[in-house]
Motif scaffolding. Sequence first.
Motif, PDB file in Angstrom:
ATOM      1  N   LEU A  76       0.815  -1.214   0.000  1.00  0.00           N
ATOM      2  CA  LEU A  76       0.000   0.000   0.000  1.00  0.00           C
ATOM      3  C   LEU A  76       0.847   1.262   0.000  1.00  0.00           C
ATOM      4  CD1 LEU A  76      -2.830  -0.944   2.525  1.00  0.00           C
ATOM      5  CD2 LEU A  76      -2.935  -0.952   0.028  1.00  0.00           C
ATOM      6  N   ASN A  77       2.121   1.136   0.396  1.00  0.00           N
ATOM      7  CA  ASN A  77       3.016   2.294   0.456  1.00  0.00           C
ATOM      8  C   ASN A  77       4.308   1.971  -0.312  1.00  0.00           C
ATOM      9  OD1 ASN A  77       1.666   4.144   2.726  1.00  0.00           O
ATOM     10  ND2 ASN A  77       1.527   2.017   3.386  1.00  0.00           N
ATOM     11  N   VAL A  89      14.305  -1.525   5.355  1.00  0.00           N
ATOM     12  CA  VAL A  89      14.395  -0.702   6.565  1.00  0.00           C
ATOM     13  C   VAL A  89      13.249  -1.029   7.510  1.00  0.00           C
ATOM     14  CG1 VAL A  89      14.237   1.660   7.470  1.00  0.00           C
ATOM     15  CG2 VAL A  89      15.653   1.187   5.467  1.00  0.00           C
ATOM     16  N   LEU A  90      12.026  -1.132   6.995  1.00  0.00           N
ATOM     17  CA  LEU A  90      10.874  -1.446   7.839  1.00  0.00           C
ATOM     18  C   LEU A  90      11.009  -2.841   8.443  1.00  0.00           C
ATOM     19  CD1 LEU A  90       8.177  -0.720   9.054  1.00  0.00           C
ATOM     20  CD2 LEU A  90       7.063  -1.429   6.926  1.00  0.00           C
ATOM     21  N   GLY A 130      11.208   6.679   3.307  1.00  0.00           N
ATOM     22  CA  GLY A 130       9.769   6.776   3.067  1.00  0.00           C
ATOM     23  C   GLY A 130       8.950   6.601   4.325  1.00  0.00           C
ATOM     24  N   LEU A 131       9.617   6.379   5.450  1.00  0.00           N
ATOM     25  CA  LEU A 131       8.930   6.174   6.730  1.00  0.00           C
ATOM     26  C   LEU A 131       9.114   7.407   7.613  1.00  0.00           C
ATOM     27  CD1 LEU A 131      10.262   2.572   7.397  1.00  0.00           C
ATOM     28  CD2 LEU A 131       7.864   3.132   6.925  1.00  0.00           C
ATOM     29  N   SER A 132       8.152   7.656   8.477  1.00  0.00           N
ATOM     30  CA  SER A 132       8.287   8.731   9.456  1.00  0.00           C
ATOM     31  C   SER A 132       7.213   8.564  10.512  1.00  0.00           C
ATOM     32  CB  SER A 132       8.155  10.110   8.799  1.00  0.00           C
ATOM     33  OG  SER A 132       6.843  10.310   8.312  1.00  0.00           O
ATOM     34  N   GLN A 142       3.094   2.897  13.198  1.00  0.00           N
ATOM     35  CA  GLN A 142       3.368   4.168  13.880  1.00  0.00           C
ATOM     36  C   GLN A 142       3.766   3.940  15.336  1.00  0.00           C
ATOM     37  OE1 GLN A 142       3.424   7.582  12.818  1.00  0.00           O
ATOM     38  NE2 GLN A 142       3.668   6.444  10.916  1.00  0.00           N
ATOM     39  N   THR A 143       3.116   2.989  16.001  1.00  0.00           N
ATOM     40  CA  THR A 143       3.454   2.682  17.390  1.00  0.00           C
ATOM     41  C   THR A 143       4.880   2.151  17.492  1.00  0.00           C
ATOM     42  OG1 THR A 143       1.134   2.201  17.910  1.00  0.00           O
ATOM     43  CG2 THR A 143       2.793   1.315  19.415  1.00  0.00           C
ATOM     44  N   VAL A 144       5.229   1.219  16.625  1.00  0.00           N
ATOM     45  CA  VAL A 144       6.586   0.649  16.631  1.00  0.00           C
ATOM     46  C   VAL A 144       7.625   1.741  16.418  1.00  0.00           C
ATOM     47  CG1 VAL A 144       8.169  -0.841  15.357  1.00  0.00           C
ATOM     48  CG2 VAL A 144       5.891  -1.680  15.943  1.00  0.00           C
TER      49      VAL A 144
END
Length: 569
Positions: free
Chosen positions: A123-124, A131-132, A326-328, A511-513
């Motif tokens: 989805l993203n 990285v994720l 791409g993460l934040s 987001q929590t992680v």
Amino acid sequence: MNPESVQDHGQLGETISNSKGGTSIKTGSSEDSDKTFFSSVNIEGSGTLPQQPAKTSPETEVPPDSKPKSKKKTGFNAKPISTNEFEPEKHFYPRVLNANIHPLVSSFFMLGNERILARYSHLNPQINQQVLKELLEYKPKYFQWAGADLFNVTTAEGQRQMIIVETNSCPSGQKSMPLLSELGEEHGGYGVVVERTFKEVILQTDPSIGGLAVVCDKNMMEASGYAAVMADCTGEKVHLVEFYDEDPNPPVKWNDGIMSVRDSSGVWYPIRACFRYVTQKPWNRFPINSKTLVLNSIVSCLAGGRNKMVAARAYEFFNSELVGSGLSIKMPETIRNVSKSEIPLWLDSMGGHAVLKVPYSNAGQGVYTITNKSELDAFMAKDHHYDKFIVQSLVGNASWSSITRAGKYYHVGTIPNKKNQIYVSDLRMMVTANKDGFRPVACYARRARKPLARKLEEEGGDSSWEMLGTNLSVKVDDEWTTEAQRLLLMDRKDFNQLGIGVDDLIDAYIQTVLSVIAIDKMSQKLMIDNPDKSSIDPTFPWYNEKVFDFELFEALNPDKALLSELIHG
């Protein structure tokens, strides 16, 4: 070590080193161990920190000299919890025991990190999948058990997302989570946290040093649940202890870095590992360094788990690390270290709407939504214990949210009821971590007392907090109670009101992680190598291996009231 060997309090003595190699000595008898952990700390370049000012409540409605003093909670002793004492009706709300978990929620909890990674990456596509993957496999050093509160928001362009409101150390949530029938386990999330995280922690400890304890200052329903599950999982007797701030005769003491707890016979028992459910200013009852292993470590609270000021810095630092992936961490715009006199200026810059926060409060205390002059005047008229505040952009309705550099966020809210009313809601996502990485444990939602108004004028003179505040904890006569009627379970009945799906739950989990990792990394920045290697005990290799960097902490969080509370708490 037997219990009798620690009946004599003796003298406490501990050397603490600062980042410049200076030291201070922690002294005092254990009779005053509830009053101080550090008699003084000299931080080179900043001088000696001031004495703690007289304590006042951030929620004071009348001048401090006329406010009646709250009654101190005292007279508590450790209660022994043995195996086979877990009874679900004592550790879950009655409506939770009778609830059937929603199939979408159940499917989310059964996905596992690999499938969550595949779905989120699909989805993203802009994110770096490797990285994720590494982040989901991250093993925290100090912050292994956490819960984040999130808002489901959208923009004027219709872009929906989950944003972090705050991240809590030692979170509540187990009593509100229906059991996953697929697991067939009555312990529910309690068992996940104890089996997956706490048991891994205690592998480092020597059972001959002492026993196990659960120490709490609220939420006895969940604290006792953890104690009962711990007894079942370890086969040991577990001490359940209530430990309150300013207790003149506390049932917990520290002797040379080891926690001891007192039973009803007056016998003190040494504790090798403690499960901490102390949430109200825990830093004035727990030392930053201890031989007794504590889950979560106090440094995780100071680094953001119970300190919104440093949490905001932690999120910013970690977002800088994530540039290009791409993460934040997505969050409302946050202004830190704001003095009281500056607040009106920042409020004007956000269009007259903002959220003001006392950085170290929790359970909904010390949070003020400001949408008009009367609410601002009421806040400014209050006497506040702490010197610095957080100003955060307000998430409201489309016509009255804060104006920020990123535009406006506004609440998606619940599905309209039969009166076409939409309520603000938030989502609590609890996670735990071990050597294998993160895992979601529990989830629940809460709604505000009153429906969200299209225009503020529709609500007349009512407080905006009634429309925007979702926390269920309420303090009445110095006792915590819960407005459970606003709790939304993850069951077939309540979940449909939220208007969210599996992908929203995955977004909330990611987001929590990210927020937990950010705070754990900040914790590691605040714990620096101890230059005095002679103080490291091979029996307790984690003890004094690192020392707290007071100089860095003061730079990040220059609030003299908090600093003096840490030193003289």
